[in-house]
Write an enzyme that holds these catalytic residues in place. Structure first.
Site, mmCIF file in Angstrom:
data_model
loop_
_atom_site.group_PDB
_atom_site.id
_atom_site.type_symbol
_atom_site.label_atom_id
_atom_site.label_comp_id
_atom_site.label_asym_id
_atom_site.label_seq_id
_atom_site.Cartn_x
_atom_site.Cartn_y
_atom_site.Cartn_z
ATOM 1 N N LEU A 124 -34.420 75.530 14.496
ATOM 2 C CA LEU A 124 -35.434 75.995 13.546
ATOM 3 C C LEU A 124 -36.290 77.075 14.193
ATOM 4 O O LEU A 124 -36.924 76.850 15.223
ATOM 5 C CB LEU A 124 -36.303 74.830 13.078
ATOM 6 C CG LEU A 124 -37.193 75.133 11.862
ATOM 7 C CD1 LEU A 124 -37.460 73.853 11.074
ATOM 8 C CD2 LEU A 124 -38.519 75.769 12.235
ATOM 9 N N HIS A 233 -44.113 72.019 23.650
ATOM 10 C CA HIS A 233 -44.665 73.367 23.732
ATOM 11 C C HIS A 233 -45.630 73.585 22.566
ATOM 12 O O HIS A 233 -45.418 73.058 21.471
ATOM 13 C CB HIS A 233 -43.515 74.369 23.686
ATOM 14 C CG HIS A 233 -43.887 75.770 24.038
ATOM 15 N ND1 HIS A 233 -44.546 76.607 23.159
ATOM 16 C CD2 HIS A 233 -43.684 76.496 25.178
ATOM 17 C CE1 HIS A 233 -44.722 77.790 23.735
ATOM 18 N NE2 HIS A 233 -44.217 77.748 24.955
#
Length: 342
Positions: A124, A233
């Site tokens: 994605l 992240h």
């Protein structure tokens, strides 16, 4: 904006996406030959010319105004059959001395292939200019993420019981992975970028060949590296939140290289799979968008699968579309759409 299967003439657009994705986006390396192979594999999957346990369903987000590819996402039908699929499993070992009445439990990392045969939602990515609440292209990430669940729901027999998603791990301001520096670099004679590149190209056998087969005590790792275990992240947090809302959870598996979490669920327990339903299409040029309700619609054919937002809720067994929505989804009156309220 609409989701559609990637086409053979999308190679330039896909490579442009890979160049923007950058380091850490393992499944989309900037390698034209590899990307062309990925497109061909996806075409074979959508055309049902590939065995179910080896299918890659790759989708792109298309901006209808100019035909640009604004993002992408994918579904791996089953992982680990042709190329080993490794994780670390976070566990613990208890030590005790009865004589001294001392007890200690220590966290450990075990090399694992436990997810072999599961479905993976992956790849994605949304171009920066198509992200953000302030952008006119609102909710593009949600469109990419949720469209995959409608595809899985529609073709449920093509998928196994469980689904997973790997999340990118923590990197510092210098784009450095403390987890890799503490662990991976001691076993692989290469830097993170090279190991990441090889993994992205499907060359994963070196992981099992070079990684230790015994449990790794996390107490031997510096605090900075231990703090990365199971963390994501900053750019991955929105994707993780969307997956958590669908019911995917972290069960202690992490990425071999950066320590990012792998979240998982039984497919039939995923919210979008469980709650989506099919409705009959009606087209009305006078249809008015609702101010609150937002619905995601997807077609029910594999090769022509298309997904997009529609501006109103279904009524009884029907969904009313404007002519523009019908063109976007390539449907006509009497066709069937699978809908999900978001």
């Amino acid at each position: 904006m609409r989701i559609r299967p990637i086409a053979r003439d999308d190679l330039d657009g896909l490579q442009a996406l890979s160049q923007q994705a950058g380091v850490g986006f393992t499944s989309l390396p900037d390698n034209r030959e590899f990307l062309a192979g990925k497109i061909e594999a996806a075409a074979s999957a959508f055309e049902e010319r590939t065995a179910r346990d080896n299918r890659l369903y790759f989708f792109v987000l298309e901006d209808e105004t100019d035909g640009e590819l604004a993002g992408c996402c994918a579904i791996e039908g089953q992982v680990g059959h042709e190329v080993p699929f490794y994780h670390y499993r976070l566990g613990s070992l208890a030590h005790s001395s009865v004589q001294l009445d001392l007890h200690r439990t220590i966290d450990t990392l075990f090399l694992s292939s436990d997810h072999t045969g599961d479905t993976e939602v992956c790849s994605l990515f949304v171009r920066p200019e198509y992200r953000g609440e302030a952008n006119r292209h609102l909710r593009n990430g949600a469109l990419l993420s949720k469209a995959r669940w409608l595809f899985i729901a529609e073709f449920r027999d093509s998928f196994p019981d469980k689904v997973l998603a790997e999340m990118r791990g923590l990197f510092d301001d210098n784009n450095r992975s403390p987890f890799w520096d503490s662990l991976g670099r001691h076993f692989f004679p290469m830097d993170f970028d090279e190991a990441d590149r090889l993994t992205g190209l499907g060359q994963k056998s070196f992981i099992g060949e070079l990684m230790p087969k015994f449990p790794i005590y996390t107490t031997f790792m510096p605090d900075e590296a231990r703090d990365c275990i199971g963390q994501v992240h900053r750019h991955t947090r929105p994707a993780l939140e969307m997956l958590k809302k669908e019911g995917l959870r972290w069960e202690g598996y992490i990425d071999i290289f950066d320590g990012g979490p792998t979240v998982e669920a039984y497919i039939d327990d995923v919210r979008a799979v469980r709650n989506s339903q099919c409705y009959r299409v009606e087209i009305d040029a006078n249809a008015v968008d609702e101010s609150v309700s937002r619905w995601l619609a997807a077609t029910t054919t594999m090769l022509g699968f298309t997904a997009a937002w529609v501006g109103r809720a279904p009524r009884d067994e029907n969904i009313v579309l404007t002519p523009a929505e019908a063109r976007r989804l390539n449907v006509t009156t009497g066709d069937t759409l699978r809908l999900l309220e978001t």
